[in-house]
Design an enzyme around this catalytic site. Structure first.
Site, PDB file in Angstrom:
ATOM      1  NE  ARG A   1       0.123  -8.438   2.222  1.00 48.06           N
ATOM      2  CZ  ARG A   1      -0.469  -8.026   3.478  1.00 48.06           C
ATOM      3  NH1 ARG A   1      -1.677  -8.737   3.912  1.00 48.06           N
ATOM      4  NH2 ARG A   1       0.082  -6.792   3.914  1.00 48.06           N
TER       5      ARG A   1
ATOM      6  CE  LYS B   1      -7.082  -3.894   5.359  1.00 45.60           C
ATOM      7  NZ  LYS B   1      -5.718  -4.379   5.312  1.00 45.60           N
TER       8      LYS B   1
ATOM      9  CG  ASN C   1       0.065 -15.121  21.093  1.00 44.89           C
ATOM     10  OD1 ASN C   1       0.870 -14.863  21.943  1.00 44.89           O
ATOM     11  ND2 ASN C   1      -0.089 -14.719  19.896  1.00 44.89           N
TER      12      ASN C   1
ATOM     13  N   GLY D   1       0.776 -20.220  18.980  1.00 42.49           N
ATOM     14  CA  GLY D   1      -0.403 -20.791  19.983  1.00 42.49           C
ATOM     15  C   GLY D   1      -0.171 -20.504  21.254  1.00 42.49           C
TER      16      GLY D   1
ATOM     17  CB  SER E   1      -0.984  -3.933   7.724  1.00 43.88           C
ATOM     18  OG  SER E   1      -1.988  -3.320   7.366  1.00 43.88           O
ATOM     19  CB  ALA E   2       2.603  -6.896   8.117  1.00 46.69           C
ATOM     20  CB  CYS E   3       1.035  -6.634  13.944  1.00 46.56           C
ATOM     21  SG  CYS E   3       2.143  -5.250  13.530  1.00 46.56           S
ATOM     22  N   GLY E   4       0.183  -9.861  12.744  1.00 50.06           N
ATOM     23  CA  GLY E   4      -0.139 -11.241  13.098  1.00 50.06           C
ATOM     24  C   GLY E   4      -1.694 -11.620  13.314  1.00 50.06           C
TER      25      GLY E   4
ATOM     26  CG  ASP F   1      -7.413  -7.149   6.888  1.00 46.18           C
ATOM     27  OD1 ASP F   1      -6.547  -6.894   7.831  1.00 46.18           O
ATOM     28  OD2 ASP F   1      -7.556  -6.665   5.861  1.00 46.18           O
TER      29      ASP F   1
ATOM     30  NE  ARG G   1      -2.301  -1.077   3.574  1.00 50.19           N
ATOM     31  CZ  ARG G   1      -1.793  -0.670   4.518  1.00 50.19           C
ATOM     32  NH1 ARG G   1      -1.800   0.598   4.510  1.00 50.19           N
ATOM     33  NH2 ARG G   1      -1.184  -1.344   5.670  1.00 50.19           N
TER      34      ARG G   1
ATOM     35  NE  ARG H   1       5.624  -6.226  13.823  1.00 55.37           N
ATOM     36  CZ  ARG H   1       5.913  -7.660  13.390  1.00 55.37           C
ATOM     37  NH1 ARG H   1       7.288  -7.955  13.895  1.00 55.37           N
ATOM     38  NH2 ARG H   1       5.256  -8.314  13.010  1.00 55.37           N
TER      39      ARG H   1
ATOM     40  CE1 TYR I   1       1.324  -7.157  -3.554  1.00 53.24           C
ATOM     41  CE2 TYR I   1       0.521  -5.601  -2.065  1.00 53.24           C
ATOM     42  CZ  TYR I   1       1.196  -7.039  -2.209  1.00 53.24           C
ATOM     43  OH  TYR I   1       1.262  -7.882  -1.340  1.00 53.24           O
TER      44      TYR I   1
ATOM     45  CG  ASN J   1       3.498  -6.491   1.820  1.00 53.66           C
ATOM     46  OD1 ASN J   1       2.616  -6.999   2.787  1.00 53.66           O
ATOM     47  ND2 ASN J   1       2.728  -5.589   0.992  1.00 53.66           N
TER      48      ASN J   1
ATOM     49  CB  THR K   1      -3.524 -14.165   9.338  1.00 53.94           C
ATOM     50  OG1 THR K   1      -3.808 -12.887   8.418  1.00 53.94           O
ATOM     51  CG2 THR K   1      -4.087 -15.113   8.539  1.00 53.94           C
TER      52      THR K   1
ATOM     53  CG  HIS L   1      -7.087  -2.972  10.214  1.00 53.36           C
ATOM     54  ND1 HIS L   1      -5.632  -2.437  10.396  1.00 53.36           N
ATOM     55  CD2 HIS L   1      -6.902  -3.926   9.315  1.00 53.36           C
ATOM     56  CE1 HIS L   1      -4.986  -3.050   9.621  1.00 53.36           C
ATOM     57  NE2 HIS L   1      -5.635  -4.227   8.890  1.00 53.36           N
TER      58      HIS L   1
HETATM   59  O1  SAT Z   1      -2.747  -4.465   1.472  1.00 50.11           O
HETATM   60  S1  SAT Z   1      -3.911  -4.585   2.432  1.00 50.11           S
HETATM   61  O2  SAT Z   1      -4.120  -3.449   2.652  1.00 50.11           O
HETATM   62  O3  SAT Z   1      -5.108  -5.333   1.763  1.00 50.11           O
HETATM   63  C1  SAT Z   1      -3.136  -5.595   3.736  1.00 50.11           C
HETATM   64  C2  SAT Z   1      -3.062  -4.809   4.626  1.00 50.11           C
HETATM   65  O4  SAT Z   1      -1.796  -3.894   4.780  1.00 50.11           O
HETATM   66  O5  SAT Z   1      -3.415  -4.906   5.983  1.00 50.11           O
HETATM   67 MN    MN Z   2      -5.155  -5.547   7.146  1.00 46.53          MN
END
Ligand code: SAT
Ligand code: MN
Length: 635
Positions: free
Chosen positions: A401, A239, A528, A526, A281-284, A308, A89, A432, A230, A399, A286, A259
């Site tokens: 995906r 988003k 967590n 796990g 984003s990207a802090c876990g 998300d 992004r 984080r 992207y 990043n 999922t 979010h």
């Molecule tokens: O690229 S996205 O916004 O869909 C994923 C993210 O950064 O949270």
């Molecule tokens: Mn996200």
């Protein structure tokens, strides 16, 4: 095989695929206007059928946008490389075009809507000459849900279409929902001029970053995106609509667009709790949403509702009810393996689009840093360059995906499709942070919880272009996604309590605290579950905590560490420590964001900050100086 290859034209499809025009008059008029502007060579109307998916996947391979992976090893899986300058992004190029700059607020980039619209119209003019325009109707939210909303994306990227099909309910379902909304409006049930569906227009142009703009017009329910191919820049349902435009809609209509992941936790006794958690984003998110509890927690079931985004509104019972507007995952790949996230490993084993990982061309397979199994002796990296481990570079982009449908997830909660959603017991805010923030702490009440979310900060990740690892304020993990003034967003959070007789309890977590040698103090993943268990016990009134200046941290007696090898009592003490010196620095850092919000900052939050300052002045109960690491207000 990247999105910058010459703009694709489709072969003629059989069976009438791509030819069925919608009949909603407002939709048809907008499509025709957009065709007249963009001048595509072909228009393909998506219906979301399996036959269509098959046809478009084959076409994407023929056009070099996707490469099919080995169908034995990875059935239904495809590989894609984005342009090298287009891998995340772009917050600098993301605009909220509200009538006034004040409505967008200081945390957003703003441009006057008329000006931006005419600039972009110039770029869209003729942009699809020699290309196909895809008409992609999509539904965000479970069909029949009062929270569900329709969007339509017009795009010249077949990659976008194939991704939108996985992360949204795409095609006829959406058109049927639109028809129902139209009928309601004609029956006068809804009196409004507000467009019934979100209009999203996207063209890759020539992927030149100098002509890349992601623009939102919340008051018009409209998104214009150019120059990128992207993820979050172009999958407009995600988003752009669900959060940036969605948050504006939520504020004006009395609900919340957040979010947040959503998970269902069931105890061995059958007790059910639904948890929402906001991490940047990207802090876990999922990983947390798909967590498998350790052996100690045999009998517990953790199921995923979303990873998300959450849309939430007060229910008639005074609880907060949530749905996941999405139907699939666009998740960060590096680090995903059967230790960190077995459910994700299963989810991405089929029907998945892999973007910007490394490719084992001869084997029709993919690789990323942290994947199960051996590091390949050689492969092609995410750029397509020959790669060997000796190079020391990353083969997969940080990043990179996966895009997978949620039905692939072995841990999917059936409630993910439930129209009324699920009632939320607890909201978690997590960043984080290498220091300062304890493993888990609970806010005193809703207002204090809003303060906790509003002051949250996190080290930046590769999910957005720019420097990685710098602490920045990211209120509610919504800094890049709030479509209006952040101060008004805080006020909206505070107001939501009025409709909630049983508001969720609000917690903060931090899986990323480090020791002085820089080593993570907490194993995460796990494990967590142990934190989640304490949170659930707090919801049930079963666990005690220690009052500190910043909130309630777990008492050792009420926190389950059984069966953790390699984890010391000392680690637990450090993880739950509230250090006054660190928190005084934190207090100062919070001031900057709060000051920038000016008169829009709710007085309640300024008061919370002042109270925190006061509490930090109180020396610790054990008599040690207050800049020592201690709980400041032990009961
Ligand atoms: O690229 S996205 O916004 O869909 C994923 C993210 O950064 O949270
Ligand atoms: Mn996200």
């Amino acid at each position: 095989m990247n999105s910058s290859s010459p703009a694709p034209l489709l072969q003629a499809a059989t069976g009438g695929l791509g030819t069925r025009r919608p009949d909603d008059p407002e939709l048809v008029a907008w499509i025709d206007d957009s065709i007249a502007l963009c001048r595509p060579e072909q228009v393909f109307y998506c219906d979301g059928s399996d036959a269509e998916d098959e046809f478009l996947l084959a076409e994407a391979c023929r056009l070099g946008v996707l490469t099919r992976l080995d169908p034995q090893k990875l059935p239904g899986c495809y590989y894609h490389r984005s342009a090298q300058n287009d891998v995340a992004r772009v917050e600098q190029l993301t605009f909220i075009c509200t009538p006034t700059a004040e409505q967008a607020g200081p945390t957003n980039h703003w441009t006057e809507p008329g000006e931006m619209r005419s600039k972009l119209r110039g770029m869209f003019a003729g942009s699809m000459r020699g290309r196909t325009m895809f008409v992609v109707p999509y539904l965000m939210g479970p069909p029949g849900s009062p929270l569900a909303k329709v969007g339509v994306e017009l795009t010249d990227s077949i990659y976008v279409v194939l991704n939108m099909r996985k992360v949204t309910r795409m095609g006829e379902t959406a058109l049927r929902h639109l028809q129902q909304l139209r009928r309601l409006r004609l029956n006068d049930a809804i009196k409004s001029d507000f467009p019934l569906f979100n209009r999203g227009l996207h063209s890759m142009l020539d992927l030149d970053p100098a002509r890349r703009f992601i623009c939102h017009f919340p008051q018009d329910n409209e998104i214009l995106s150019v120059g990128s191919g992207y993820g979050g820049n172009v999958l407009l349902g995600k988003k752009c609509f669900s959060l940036r435009v969605g948050s504006y809609l939520a504020q004006s209509q009395g609900w919340m667009a957040e979010h947040m992941l959503l998970l269902a936790a069931e105890s061995p006794e059958g007790e059910q709790h639904y948890i929402a958690a906001a991490f940047p984003s990207a802090c876990g998110k999922t990983n947390f949403a798909m967590m498998i509890p350790p052996a100690r927690f045999a009998g517990w079931k953790i199921r995923t509702i979303g990873d998300d985004i959450a849309w939430m509104q007060p229910g008639p019972d005074g609880r907060l009810w949530a749905v996941n507007p999405e139907s699939g995952y666009f998740g960060v790949i590096p680090g995903t393996n059967s230790g960190t996230n077995p459910n994700a490993v299963a989810t991405i084993s089929r029907d998945t689009i892999y973007t910007n990982v490394a490719l084992l061309e001869d084997e029709g397979d993919v690789w990323w840093e942290g994947k199960d199994g051996p590091v390949p002796a050689r492969c092609a990296d995410w750029r397509g360059e020959p790669w060997t481990p000796e190079l020391g570079t990353k083969a997969a982009h940080p990043n990179s995906r996966f895009t997978s449908p949620m039905r692939n997830n072995p841990a999917l909660a059936p409630e993910a499709d439930e129209a009324r959603g699920v009632p939320i017991s607890a909201i978690i805010f997590g960043g984080r942070r290498g220091d300062t923030v304890p493993l888990v702490y609970q806010s005193r009440d809703w207002t204090h919880g809003v303060f906790l979310g509003a002051t949250m900060a996190s080290e930046t990740t590769a999910a957005a272009a720019g420097a990685v690892g710098q602490v920045r304020r990211d209120p509610m993990a919504m800094l890049p996604f709030c479509g209006y003034h952040m101060g008004d967003y805080f006020a909206h959070w505070l107001e939501m309590a009025n409709g909630l007789e049983q508001p969720p309890l609000i917690f903060g977590v931090n899986w990323f605290r480090r020791d002085t040698a820089g080593k993570f103090l907490w194993p995460g993943f796990g494990e967590n579950m142990r934190v989640l268990k304490w949170i659930i016990d707090r919801c049930e009134g079963r666990a005690d905590g220690n009052e500190t200046a910043i909130g309630i941290v777990p008492r050792r007696e009420d926190f389950d560490l059984a069966g953790m090898t390699d984890f010391s009592e000392e680690n637990f003490r450090r993880l739950t420590t509230v250090d006054a010196a660190e928190w005084n620095r934190e207090l100062d850092a919070q001031g900057e964001l709060f000051a920038s919000l000016g008169a829009h900052l709710p007085a309640e939050l300024a008061a919370e900050r002042e109270q925190l300052r006061q509490r930090l002045l109180v020396p610790a109960a054990d008599g040690s100086p207050s800049d020592d690491a201690v709980e400041l207000l032990s009961p």
